[in-house]
Write an enzyme that holds these catalytic residues in place. Sequence first.
Site, short mmCIF file in Angstrom:
data_model
loop_
_atom_site.label_atom_id
_atom_site.label_comp_id
_atom_site.label_asym_id
_atom_site.label_seq_id
_atom_site.Cartn_x
_atom_site.Cartn_y
_atom_site.Cartn_z
N THR A 12 11.14 2.83 2.49
CA THR A 12 10.16 1.89 1.99
C THR A 12 10.88 0.84 1.18
O THR A 12 12.10 0.81 1.16
CB THR A 12 9.15 2.66 1.13
OG1 THR A 12 8.07 1.81 0.84
CG2 THR A 12 9.76 3.16 -0.15
N LYS A 44 3.26 4.49 -3.27
CA LYS A 44 4.59 4.93 -3.69
C LYS A 44 4.95 4.47 -5.10
O LYS A 44 6.09 4.60 -5.53
CB LYS A 44 5.62 4.43 -2.69
CG LYS A 44 5.32 4.89 -1.27
CD LYS A 44 6.18 4.16 -0.29
CE LYS A 44 5.62 4.28 1.10
NZ LYS A 44 6.26 3.35 2.02
N GLY A 58 8.33 4.32 -9.24
CA GLY A 58 8.26 3.96 -7.83
C GLY A 58 9.30 4.77 -7.09
O GLY A 58 10.38 5.03 -7.64
N SER A 137 14.63 0.78 2.17
CA SER A 137 15.17 0.09 3.34
C SER A 137 15.15 -1.43 3.20
O SER A 137 16.03 -2.11 3.71
CB SER A 137 14.42 0.52 4.60
OG SER A 137 13.05 0.23 4.47
N CYS A 171 12.28 -6.93 6.78
CA CYS A 171 12.48 -5.50 7.05
C CYS A 171 11.29 -4.94 7.83
O CYS A 171 10.16 -4.97 7.33
CB CYS A 171 12.66 -4.74 5.74
SG CYS A 171 12.87 -2.97 5.95
N THR A 174 8.93 -2.28 6.08
CA THR A 174 8.24 -2.70 4.86
C THR A 174 7.01 -3.51 5.26
O THR A 174 7.11 -4.40 6.09
CB THR A 174 9.18 -3.57 3.99
OG1 THR A 174 10.36 -2.83 3.69
CG2 THR A 174 8.50 -3.99 2.70
#
Length: 187
Positions: A12, A44, A58, A137, A171, A174
């Site tokens: 994430t 998250k 987080g 990521s 990304c 995401t």
Amino acid sequence: MSNDAFPGWHGTTIIGVRKDGRVTVAGDGQVSMGQTVMKGTARKVRRLTPGGADVVVGFAGSTADAFTLVERLEGKLEAAPGQLARACVELAKDWRTDKYLQKLEAMLIVTDGTDLLVVTGAGDVLEPEQGVAAIGSGGNYALAAARALMDTDRTAEDIARRAMAIAADICVYTNTNLTVETIEAKA
């Protein structure tokens, strides 16, 4: 983040931005397996209140692993009220030395509004330079975007939201479904 048992799982993006006495932590909601989005609304970023103190966490990586670490962090914070850095160092020591915890694959961004820390399974507790930390990521994309925005008159939350939007544009792991928590520095 690589996991041999689940090579298709990708993380994430979580970002923490400290500016003008506030820290904002933002995270996207996407959970992917290979090229498939399994869920787009995961949460998250969490606000914890161990012993009445506000802390925002987080996490990126395995959700179950992250929940285990967040639970352990809460225990450390209850044992050392108001001492976020100490609690994070104790968590990192346990994470590195405990055979069960060593297998956990996650990273945390943690803040109490004053300190902004990244906690890793390698035993690191890092305070980022320039008031910005990012993991996951899309973390490097969000980090670069936020650093570029720090000299503007945008707030911490505005910077975090814009950086996450840029990371989501780049990304594939995401998305733009954000959970955002802002916390003020302790007086």
